[in-house]
Design an enzyme around this catalytic site. Structure first.
Site, short mmCIF file in Angstrom:
data_model
loop_
_atom_site.label_atom_id
_atom_site.label_comp_id
_atom_site.label_asym_id
_atom_site.label_seq_id
_atom_site.Cartn_x
_atom_site.Cartn_y
_atom_site.Cartn_z
CB SER A 44 -0.43 12.53 -4.50
OG SER A 44 -0.34 11.55 -3.51
CG HIS A 76 -6.43 14.55 -4.03
ND1 HIS A 76 -6.67 13.39 -3.36
CD2 HIS A 76 -5.16 14.90 -3.74
CE1 HIS A 76 -5.61 13.05 -2.66
NE2 HIS A 76 -4.67 13.96 -2.87
NE ARG A 97 -6.89 6.10 -4.33
CZ ARG A 97 -5.73 5.77 -4.89
NH1 ARG A 97 -4.76 6.64 -5.00
NH2 ARG A 97 -5.54 4.54 -5.36
CB THR A 98 -13.80 8.93 -1.88
OG1 THR A 98 -14.50 9.73 -2.83
CG2 THR A 98 -14.34 9.22 -0.50
CG HIS A 99 -7.80 9.41 0.42
ND1 HIS A 99 -7.80 10.42 -0.51
CD2 HIS A 99 -6.69 8.67 0.19
CE1 HIS A 99 -6.71 10.29 -1.28
NE2 HIS A 99 -6.03 9.24 -0.87
CD GLU A 198 2.03 5.62 8.42
OE1 GLU A 198 2.98 6.28 7.92
OE2 GLU A 198 0.91 5.55 7.91
CB SER A 217 -5.44 5.11 -1.04
OG SER A 217 -4.21 4.96 -1.73
CG ASN A 240 6.92 10.26 2.72
OD1 ASN A 240 5.93 10.32 1.98
ND2 ASN A 240 6.91 9.60 3.85
I1 8IG Z 1 2.50 10.73 -0.06
O1 8IG Z 1 4.52 8.27 4.99
C1 8IG Z 1 2.39 9.66 1.62
N1 8IG Z 1 1.26 9.06 1.96
N2 8IG Z 1 0.38 6.46 5.71
N3 8IG Z 1 2.47 7.38 5.35
C2 8IG Z 1 1.19 7.20 4.97
N4 8IG Z 1 0.69 7.72 3.86
C3 8IG Z 1 1.52 8.45 3.11
C4 8IG Z 1 2.84 8.67 3.44
C5 8IG Z 1 3.35 8.11 4.63
N5 8IG Z 1 3.37 9.45 2.48
#
Ligand code: 8IG
Length: 277
Positions: A44, A76, A97-99, A198, A217, A240
């Site tokens: 992304s 996606h 992508r497969t997560h 988290e 990922s 972020n």
């Molecule tokens: I975009 O803050 C994205 N992907 N684990 N934590 C996790 N995955 C993310 C985050 C994040 N931001």
């Protein structure tokens, strides 16, 4: 041909490398490009890079390729593209992508990487959008991945396959990337299972363990790429600051917006790096 409930990778006696070889043959047939030199997974925020890398020779829906799953998220893009760079390299761009959090098992997560290797790719470029655990980082900033901590408690390797993971994210390729942008910072990627973000306490745990980037990922994919003998370059777009590092709650919309704002800049960077590989 593949449907999310009917995937040859899920057969009990399946050989994932044989299925990857079939997928590579599908790609050669559907794109008309026999071999690829570099593969690039666009996470992304990185989607616009494809247009800037070179001339698109073919775009194919991932669902036409053996073993690929349908994308879980709208946005996606479930396509594979073959792009020829101005320097004449063939780049396989994986927008599907497969997560791990999709719960289809780790074989499906790494199938695109194994397929990339089977098309001949010697370099695997893995990109993602992720959270930053360092206060000095800003949303919209791209960083190089220097190493990872895999918190999924899983592995793409099957059986007693002991693979060294030293210099997994190639020092050589990171140096190449820094010839394009010397200001690129780097950090340790921590793969959480997701799909929840988290807690602030988990982000502090990741930091104490040596993690700088939190995501969902890449680590499992990098392990499979190393097993397949590819050299790996990893990039995270910090969309972020991780929970508790930023003072406001994380919103998926904000994450998408930060990615969209950064996309032209980081895509141009990535295209220049790919040309220099
Ligand atoms: I975009 O803050 C994205 N992907 N684990 N934590 C996790 N995955 C993310 C985050 C994040 N931001």
């Amino acid at each position: 041909m593949t449907d999310i409930h009917d995937n040859p990778l899920d057969a009990p006696n399946a050989d994932p490398f044989e299925i990857a070889a079939r997928a590579a043959a599908d790609i050669a047939r559907l794109t008309g490009v026999e071999n690829h030199d570099i593969a690039l997974t666009l996470g992304s925020g990185w989607g616009k890079a494809a247009e800037l890398i070179g001339e698109t020779i073919a775009t194919i829906p991932a669902t036409e390729v053996t073993g690929f799953s349908k994308p879980a998220l709208a946005g996606h893009v479930g396509t594979l593209r073959s792009i020829r760079t101005p320097g004449g390299k063939n780049v396989l761009v994986i927008g599907a992508r497969t997560h791990y959090y999709e719960n289809h098992g780790v074989r499906r997560v790494v199938h695109s990487v194994r397929t990339a290797a089977a098309t001949g790719a010697k370099i695997m470029v893995l990109t993602n959008g992720a959270g930053g655990a360092r206060e000095s980082w800003k949303p919209g900033q791209p960083v190089l991945i220097s190493d990872h901590i895999n918190l999924t408690a899983d592995s793409p390797l099957e059986g007693a396959t002991f693979i060294d993971l030293t210099d997994l994210y190639s020092t050589r390729l990171r140096d190449v990337a820094r010839t394009i942008d010397p200001s690129l910072d780097e950090g340790v990627y921590t793969q959480f299972r997701g799909p929840h973000y988290e807690t602030p306490a988990e982000v502090q745990m990741a930091k104490k363990m040596g993690g700088d980037i939190v995501g969902m990922s890449t680590a499992l994919e990098a392990i499979a790429a190393r097993e397949a003998g590819m050299e790996i370059l990893g990039f995270s777009l910090i969309t972020n600051l991780a929970a508790g590092i930023q003072k406001t709650p994380l919103s998926h919309t904000e994450v998408i917006e930060a990615g969209q704002a950064a996309e032209p800049v980081i895509s141009a960077l990535l295209a220049r790096v790919v040309e220099a590989l």
